[in-house]
Design an enzyme around this catalytic site. Sequence first.
Site, PDB file in Angstrom:
ATOM      1  CG  ASP A 134     -17.512  42.319 -34.428  1.00  0.00           C
ATOM      2  OD1 ASP A 134     -18.085  43.088 -33.617  1.00  0.00           O
ATOM      3  OD2 ASP A 134     -16.311  42.440 -34.732  1.00  0.00           O
ATOM      4  CE1 TYR A 176     -22.668  52.646 -22.896  1.00  0.00           C
ATOM      5  CE2 TYR A 176     -22.885  54.176 -21.049  1.00  0.00           C
ATOM      6  CZ  TYR A 176     -23.245  52.995 -21.682  1.00  0.00           C
ATOM      7  OH  TYR A 176     -24.188  52.165 -21.108  1.00  0.00           O
ATOM      8  CB  SER A 227     -23.329  43.586 -16.085  1.00  0.00           C
ATOM      9  OG  SER A 227     -22.770  44.819 -16.501  1.00  0.00           O
ATOM     10  CG  ASN A 287     -28.768  43.720 -23.791  1.00  0.00           C
ATOM     11  OD1 ASN A 287     -28.841  44.331 -22.731  1.00  0.00           O
ATOM     12  ND2 ASN A 287     -27.797  42.832 -24.032  1.00  0.00           N
ATOM     13  CE  LYS A 343     -26.082  52.296 -24.106  1.00  0.00           C
ATOM     14  NZ  LYS A 343     -26.815  51.126 -24.581  1.00  0.00           N
ATOM     15  CB  VAL A 386     -27.580  46.400 -14.069  1.00  0.00           C
ATOM     16  CG1 VAL A 386     -27.968  44.930 -13.986  1.00  0.00           C
ATOM     17  CG2 VAL A 386     -28.832  47.267 -14.243  1.00  0.00           C
ATOM     18  CB  SER A 425     -26.987  54.252 -20.158  1.00  0.00           C
ATOM     19  OG  SER A 425     -26.184  54.788 -19.139  1.00  0.00           O
ATOM     20  CB  VAL A 434     -34.580  39.033 -32.273  1.00  0.00           C
ATOM     21  CG1 VAL A 434     -33.148  39.324 -32.700  1.00  0.00           C
ATOM     22  CG2 VAL A 434     -35.264  38.100 -33.275  1.00  0.00           C
TER      23      VAL A 434
HETATM   24  N1  NAP Z   1     -24.628  47.186 -16.367  1.00  0.00           N
HETATM   25  C1  NAP Z   1     -24.897  48.467 -16.206  1.00  0.00           C
HETATM   26  O1  NAP Z   1     -24.663  49.048 -15.135  1.00  0.00           O
HETATM   27  C2  NAP Z   1     -25.561  49.233 -17.332  1.00  0.00           C
HETATM   28  C3  NAP Z   1     -25.981  50.562 -17.069  1.00  0.00           C
HETATM   29  C4  NAP Z   1     -26.595  51.278 -18.080  1.00  0.00           C
HETATM   30  C5  NAP Z   1     -26.805  50.690 -19.312  1.00  0.00           C
HETATM   31  N2  NAP Z   1     -26.396  49.420 -19.554  1.00  0.00           N
HETATM   32  C6  NAP Z   1     -26.616  48.854 -20.896  1.00  0.00           C
HETATM   33  O2  NAP Z   1     -27.074  47.529 -20.802  1.00  0.00           O
HETATM   34  C7  NAP Z   1     -26.719  46.803 -21.976  1.00  0.00           C
HETATM   35  C8  NAP Z   1     -26.154  45.440 -21.587  1.00  0.00           C
HETATM   36  O3  NAP Z   1     -24.975  45.639 -20.858  1.00  0.00           O
HETATM   37  P1  NAP Z   1     -24.481  44.663 -19.685  1.00  0.00           P
HETATM   38  O4  NAP Z   1     -24.331  45.474 -18.490  1.00  0.00           O
HETATM   39  O5  NAP Z   1     -25.310  43.423 -19.645  1.00  0.00           O
HETATM   40  O6  NAP Z   1     -23.001  44.345 -20.197  1.00  0.00           O
HETATM   41  P2  NAP Z   1     -22.257  42.996 -20.600  1.00  0.00           P
HETATM   42  O7  NAP Z   1     -22.506  41.932 -19.600  1.00  0.00           O
HETATM   43  O8  NAP Z   1     -20.851  43.414 -20.885  1.00  0.00           O
HETATM   44  O9  NAP Z   1     -22.991  42.555 -21.956  1.00  0.00           O
HETATM   45  C9  NAP Z   1     -22.762  43.215 -23.155  1.00  0.00           C
HETATM   46  C10 NAP Z   1     -23.301  42.328 -24.262  1.00  0.00           C
HETATM   47  O10 NAP Z   1     -23.075  43.003 -25.510  1.00  0.00           O
HETATM   48  C11 NAP Z   1     -22.463  42.099 -26.411  1.00  0.00           C
HETATM   49  N3  NAP Z   1     -21.543  42.766 -27.319  1.00  0.00           N
HETATM   50  C12 NAP Z   1     -20.539  43.617 -26.985  1.00  0.00           C
HETATM   51  N4  NAP Z   1     -19.851  43.943 -28.089  1.00  0.00           N
HETATM   52  C13 NAP Z   1     -20.427  43.285 -29.129  1.00  0.00           C
HETATM   53  C14 NAP Z   1     -20.160  43.211 -30.517  1.00  0.00           C
HETATM   54  N5  NAP Z   1     -19.134  43.860 -31.077  1.00  0.00           N
HETATM   55  N6  NAP Z   1     -20.951  42.425 -31.301  1.00  0.00           N
HETATM   56  C15 NAP Z   1     -21.981  41.740 -30.746  1.00  0.00           C
HETATM   57  N7  NAP Z   1     -22.297  41.777 -29.443  1.00  0.00           N
HETATM   58  C16 NAP Z   1     -21.518  42.538 -28.640  1.00  0.00           C
HETATM   59  C17 NAP Z   1     -21.678  41.133 -25.525  1.00  0.00           C
HETATM   60  O11 NAP Z   1     -21.542  39.875 -26.170  1.00  0.00           O
HETATM   61  P3  NAP Z   1     -20.162  39.288 -26.789  1.00  0.00           P
HETATM   62  O12 NAP Z   1     -19.048  39.737 -25.921  1.00  0.00           O
HETATM   63  O13 NAP Z   1     -20.398  37.807 -26.805  1.00  0.00           O
HETATM   64  O14 NAP Z   1     -20.097  39.841 -28.164  1.00  0.00           O
HETATM   65  C18 NAP Z   1     -22.598  40.986 -24.318  1.00  0.00           C
HETATM   66  O15 NAP Z   1     -23.521  39.966 -24.531  1.00  0.00           O
HETATM   67  C19 NAP Z   1     -25.759  47.699 -22.746  1.00  0.00           C
HETATM   68  O16 NAP Z   1     -26.406  48.304 -23.820  1.00  0.00           O
HETATM   69  C20 NAP Z   1     -25.351  48.744 -21.725  1.00  0.00           C
HETATM   70  O17 NAP Z   1     -24.987  49.965 -22.328  1.00  0.00           O
HETATM   71  C21 NAP Z   1     -25.776  48.684 -18.591  1.00  0.00           C
END
Ligand code: NAP
Length: 331
Positions: A113, A207, A242, A140, A211, A240, A194, A57
């Site tokens: 949501d 944030y 994204s 995630n 975390k 990463v 993070s 999941v």
């Molecule tokens: N990218 C980085 O540099 C980085 C660094 C440190 C940690 N992280 C962590 O990695 C994880 C994934 O982030 P990412 O970088 O892959 O970002 P992302 O591409 O923006 O993905 C975020 C995901 O969370 C979902 N989400 C956001 N709000 C939501 C809500 N209200 N209900 C349900 N789902 C929700 C989004 O889906 P929907 O919009 O479809 O709802 C999306 O699938 C996060 O926990 C983030 O804190 C990322």
Amino acid sequence: MMAYLKDHQFLSAFLFVLGSLTFAKFAVKTLAVLAQTFLLNGTSLKQFGAKKGSWAVITGASGGIGREFAIQLAKAGFNVLVASRSHHQLTETVAQIEAKCGSDVQTKIVTIDLANAHDDGFTRLAEACQGLDVGVLVNNAGKSHEMPTDFVDTPKHEMDDIVAINVSAVLRVTSIILPGMVQRKRGLVLNVGSFAGSIPSPMLATYSGSKAFLSTWSAALGEEVKSHGITVQHFNTYFVVSNMSKIRRSSALVPTPASYVRSCLSKIGLACGAAYTARPHTSTPFWSHALIDWAMGVVGWKSAFVGYTHGLHKSIRKRALKKKERDAKSQ
Ligand SMILES: NC(=O)c1ccc[n+]([C@@H]2O[C@H](COP(=O)([O-])OP(=O)(O)OC[C@H]3O[C@@H](n4cnc5c(N)ncnc54)[C@H](OP(=O)(O)O)[C@@H]3O)[C@@H](O)[C@H]2O)c1
């Protein structure tokens, strides 16, 4: 100096032992970081039900890191249930899984949501998981601030959403999945954290705090459930590529989601970069992130990192505001 040391044989012996112990500690911990990051393989996913009809999941699987977890866990032999708000993007995730794995893998979509505690998505998620052998849960989904902002200026809805998604929803989703894992005496809970959770991040205070919660909660939960055959692993993630990071191009320090998730799934049970400071149930699996974590542990001067991060966020904010202004003018 030599004469002084001769006269103080006890002191010199003490300093020698202290120095040797300090060096030995440094060497052992550094070797652990290098071996775990570059040489050793983590626990096999088979131990958590891969290729045995078990499910994974994944929240926030509509893009970025979450979509990659869904794809790679499907490739590893799990059926997958993907959850987030965007049904359309989740169907794209499922289409990619079907294209890569054919009909071997079953899939389910739950639109939810996670910011809305009253969303009946939580009930639908529980119903969708009923009767499934869930071997892996990936917490995630996450939300950060739109841009670095002082806490006093942070919009209330933004801080509420961050706490709801990054904290409350993680607890609710885990409490839906965990009882089944305890019953089956098998499970893997992966929490995507993070660096902002280990280094307090000014101008992303909410944030960062959310975390830090994830890190501490993972450590406590991991200890509680390990006797039930359940592994909890919290990933200490640096940048990463994204939507959230707003970084489009990968580099040695900023992997693509595919490379990042590959490192996560190949290092289950290993702390990698986090081995130097030995935080329970935390792993920094991607090689360059691991080296940064190691270096920060060696230097150990947290307040300097907090000051550096503050400076960095001030300049990111300036650039973000300028971009916003340009975008507004061009409309
Ligand atoms: N990218 C980085 O540099 C980085 C660094 C440190 C940690 N992280 C962590 O990695 C994880 C994934 O982030 P990412 O970088 O892959 O970002 P992302 O591409 O923006 O993905 C975020 C995901 O969370 C979902 N989400 C956001 N709000 C939501 C809500 N209200 N209900 C349900 N789902 C929700 C989004 O889906 P929907 O919009 O479809 O709802 C999306 O699938 C996060 O926990 C983030 O804190 C990322």
